[in-house]
Design a protein around this motif. Structure first.
Motif, PDB file in Angstrom:
ATOM      1  N   PHE A 148       5.620   0.111  -8.485  1.00 48.75           N
ATOM      2  CA  PHE A 148       4.886  -0.564  -7.408  1.00 48.75           C
ATOM      3  C   PHE A 148       3.772   0.342  -6.883  1.00 48.75           C
ATOM      4  CE2 PHE A 148       4.065  -1.079  -2.899  1.00 48.75           C
ATOM      5  CZ  PHE A 148       3.727  -2.425  -2.827  1.00 48.75           C
ATOM      6  N   GLY A 149       4.118   1.590  -6.606  1.00 47.26           N
ATOM      7  CA  GLY A 149       3.144   2.503  -6.032  1.00 47.26           C
ATOM      8  C   GLY A 149       1.955   2.753  -6.936  1.00 47.26           C
ATOM      9  N   SER A 150       2.212   2.979  -8.223  1.00 47.29           N
ATOM     10  CA  SER A 150       1.122   3.287  -9.143  1.00 47.29           C
ATOM     11  C   SER A 150       0.194   2.089  -9.337  1.00 47.29           C
ATOM     12  CB  SER A 150       1.676   3.758 -10.488  1.00 47.29           C
ATOM     13  OG  SER A 150       2.445   2.736 -11.101  1.00 47.29           O
ATOM     14  N   LYS A 151       0.783   0.887  -9.493  1.00 45.87           N
ATOM     15  CA  LYS A 151      -0.042  -0.303  -9.692  1.00 45.87           C
ATOM     16  C   LYS A 151      -0.815  -0.660  -8.431  1.00 45.87           C
ATOM     17  CE  LYS A 151      -1.402  -3.471 -12.542  1.00 45.87           C
ATOM     18  NZ  LYS A 151      -2.085  -3.113 -13.792  1.00 45.87           N
ATOM     19  N   GLU A 193      -3.689   1.744  -8.086  1.00 44.73           N
ATOM     20  CA  GLU A 193      -4.734   1.438  -9.074  1.00 44.73           C
ATOM     21  C   GLU A 193      -5.578   0.241  -8.637  1.00 44.73           C
ATOM     22  OE1 GLU A 193      -4.966  -0.543 -13.531  1.00 44.73           O
ATOM     23  OE2 GLU A 193      -3.134   0.498 -12.922  1.00 44.73           O
ATOM     24  N   LEU A 194      -4.904  -0.841  -8.235  1.00 45.25           N
ATOM     25  CA  LEU A 194      -5.627  -2.052  -7.840  1.00 45.25           C
ATOM     26  C   LEU A 194      -6.362  -1.867  -6.514  1.00 45.25           C
ATOM     27  CD1 LEU A 194      -3.044  -4.816  -8.831  1.00 45.25           C
ATOM     28  CD2 LEU A 194      -5.120  -4.142 -10.043  1.00 45.25           C
ATOM     29  N   ALA A 195      -5.760  -1.119  -5.594  1.00 44.18           N
ATOM     30  CA  ALA A 195      -6.410  -0.874  -4.317  1.00 44.18           C
ATOM     31  C   ALA A 195      -7.691  -0.060  -4.505  1.00 44.18           C
ATOM     32  CB  ALA A 195      -5.454  -0.149  -3.365  1.00 44.18           C
ATOM     33  N   ALA A 196      -7.641   0.933  -5.394  1.00 46.53           N
ATOM     34  CA  ALA A 196      -8.834   1.729  -5.682  1.00 46.53           C
ATOM     35  C   ALA A 196      -9.913   0.865  -6.328  1.00 46.53           C
ATOM     36  CB  ALA A 196      -8.476   2.902  -6.591  1.00 46.53           C
ATOM     37  N   GLU A 197      -9.488  -0.026  -7.225  1.00 45.65           N
ATOM     38  CA  GLU A 197     -10.452  -0.931  -7.868  1.00 45.65           C
ATOM     39  C   GLU A 197     -11.088  -1.859  -6.835  1.00 45.65           C
ATOM     40  OE1 GLU A 197     -10.469  -4.516 -11.218  1.00 45.65           O
ATOM     41  OE2 GLU A 197      -8.803  -3.087 -11.140  1.00 45.65           O
ATOM     42  N   ARG A 198     -10.276  -2.362  -5.903  1.00 45.32           N
ATOM     43  CA  ARG A 198     -10.820  -3.247  -4.872  1.00 45.32           C
ATOM     44  C   ARG A 198     -11.776  -2.488  -3.949  1.00 45.32           C
ATOM     45  NH1 ARG A 198     -10.038  -5.191   0.303  1.00 45.32           N
ATOM     46  NH2 ARG A 198     -10.590  -7.405   0.504  1.00 45.32           N
ATOM     47  N   ASP A 199     -11.424  -1.262  -3.598  1.00 46.29           N
ATOM     48  CA  ASP A 199     -12.312  -0.447  -2.756  1.00 46.29           C
ATOM     49  C   ASP A 199     -13.665  -0.248  -3.441  1.00 46.29           C
ATOM     50  OD1 ASP A 199     -10.368  -0.246  -0.852  1.00 46.29           O
ATOM     51  OD2 ASP A 199      -9.710   1.772  -1.437  1.00 46.29           O
ATOM     52  N   ALA A 200     -13.627   0.001  -4.755  1.00 46.21           N
ATOM     53  CA  ALA A 200     -14.879   0.185  -5.502  1.00 46.21           C
ATOM     54  C   ALA A 200     -15.692  -1.106  -5.514  1.00 46.21           C
ATOM     55  CB  ALA A 200     -14.566   0.632  -6.928  1.00 46.21           C
ATOM     56  N   GLN A 201     -15.001  -2.235  -5.696  1.00 45.12           N
ATOM     57  CA  GLN A 201     -15.690  -3.528  -5.666  1.00 45.12           C
ATOM     58  C   GLN A 201     -16.331  -3.778  -4.307  1.00 45.12           C
ATOM     59  OE1 GLN A 201     -13.266  -6.834  -6.773  1.00 45.12           O
ATOM     60  NE2 GLN A 201     -13.302  -6.372  -8.964  1.00 45.12           N
ATOM     61  N   GLN A 202     -15.592  -3.508  -3.246  1.00 37.74           N
ATOM     62  CA  GLN A 202     -16.125  -3.736  -1.910  1.00 37.74           C
ATOM     63  C   GLN A 202     -17.340  -2.866  -1.634  1.00 37.74           C
ATOM     64  OE1 GLN A 202     -15.023  -6.149   0.365  1.00 37.74           O
ATOM     65  NE2 GLN A 202     -13.960  -6.805  -1.487  1.00 37.74           N
ATOM     66  N   ALA A 203     -17.318  -1.636  -2.143  1.00 39.24           N
ATOM     67  CA  ALA A 203     -18.469  -0.741  -1.971  1.00 39.24           C
ATOM     68  C   ALA A 203     -19.689  -1.291  -2.707  1.00 39.24           C
ATOM     69  CB  ALA A 203     -18.125   0.654  -2.474  1.00 39.24           C
ATOM     70  N   LEU A 204     -19.482  -1.803  -3.934  1.00 39.57           N
ATOM     71  CA  LEU A 204     -20.587  -2.400  -4.687  1.00 39.57           C
ATOM     72  C   LEU A 204     -21.138  -3.643  -3.984  1.00 39.57           C
ATOM     73  CD1 LEU A 204     -19.295  -2.158  -8.387  1.00 39.57           C
ATOM     74  CD2 LEU A 204     -21.289  -1.006  -7.415  1.00 39.57           C
ATOM     75  N   LEU A 214      -1.205  -5.659  -3.462  1.00 39.49           N
ATOM     76  CA  LEU A 214       0.215  -5.775  -3.121  1.00 39.49           C
ATOM     77  C   LEU A 214       0.951  -6.667  -4.115  1.00 39.49           C
ATOM     78  CD1 LEU A 214       0.077  -6.153   0.773  1.00 39.49           C
ATOM     79  CD2 LEU A 214       1.038  -4.224  -0.515  1.00 39.49           C
ATOM     80  N   ALA A 215       0.324  -7.806  -4.468  1.00 40.31           N
ATOM     81  CA  ALA A 215       0.950  -8.721  -5.422  1.00 40.31           C
ATOM     82  C   ALA A 215       1.089  -8.075  -6.793  1.00 40.31           C
ATOM     83  CB  ALA A 215       0.125 -10.005  -5.522  1.00 40.31           C
ATOM     84  N   GLY A 216       0.050  -7.358  -7.230  1.00 41.38           N
ATOM     85  CA  GLY A 216       0.104  -6.685  -8.524  1.00 41.38           C
ATOM     86  C   GLY A 216       1.173  -5.601  -8.546  1.00 41.38           C
ATOM     87  N   GLY A 217       1.292  -4.856  -7.456  1.00 38.42           N
ATOM     88  CA  GLY A 217       2.323  -3.828  -7.377  1.00 38.42           C
ATOM     89  C   GLY A 217       3.721  -4.426  -7.408  1.00 38.42           C
TER      90      GLY A 217
END
Length: 208
Positions: A43-46, A49-60, A126-129
């Motif tokens: 749960f933690g690793s996924k 990973e997804l939270a970091a990807e979302r943060d990058a998307q939000q920054a873009l 959260l759902a992915g984790g």
């Protein structure tokens, strides 16, 4: 694939303890601990990973929105240039860029320049984790069920055989769904599973 990781990880732990001559009670505790720890870690690793990807998307998204607000014409020119670089003739590239820019400029830039067709929603990490944790726990449950079903004298061999059969089934399902080579998938996954259990068992024997 997460289920495979759960199967292999828990089976490896069990084989290590079995090689050290652990009792049925110890094997049971080890199996449950491996399942819980694997699910939490999964749960933690996924999630991370997804939270970091979302943060990058939000920054873009924020950067693109800011660029559009500050210089709309320049962004339109960049969009047209993007199409030209991919072989679209100049006039047509400008026409396509202008039409896309007119309807949904931010979405057009995100999809064309960054490949973002649908920004990740807030709850997706959260759902992915949670799904990854569930898959890992489901895989880990197999060695646990084998441990509960067979006498102590057969536990190690029963787990070994059942794990290889389970890995074969899950590997075939993954390969078929991904339209990749079934023999290669079987060779990789079963080889990794067998090596993990054998090395874990040897480690238990040597340590004991």
């Amino acid at each position: 694939m997460a289920a495979n990781d759960g199967i292999i990880g828990t089976a490896g732990v069990l084989q290590g303890f079995a090689g050290a001559g652990a009792s049925s009670t110890t094997l049971l505790v080890a199996s449950v601990s491996a399942m819980v720890a694997g699910a939490v870690a999964g749960f933690g690793s996924k999630y991370a990973e997804l939270a970091a990807e979302r943060d990058a998307q939000q920054a873009l998204i924020a950067d693109e929105a800011s660029d559009l607000a500050s210089d709309d014409a320049d962004e339109l020119a960049d969009l047209a240039e993007h199409f030209e670089e991919r072989g679209v003739p100049g006039p047509l590239a400008e026409e396509v860029a202008s039409e896309m820019h007119r309807h949904e400029p931010l979405a057009a830039h995100l999809e064309t320049e960054h490949g973002i067709t649908e920004p990740m929603r807030a709850l997706q990490p959260l759902a992915g984790g949670a799904m990854n944790a569930l898959a890992l726990a489901s895989g880990s449950a197999l060695p646990l069920l084998i441990l509960l079903a067979y006498p102590a004298a057969w536990e190690s061999w029963a787990v070994f055989v059942a794990v290889l059969v389970s890995l074969a089934v899950t590997s075939m399902l993954v390969a078929v769904s991904a339209r990749t080579s079934v023999p290669r998938a079987l060779t990789r996954t079963i080889g990794i599973g067998a090596a993990t259990m054998l090395l874990s068992y040897l480690a238990g024997v040597l340590i004991f």
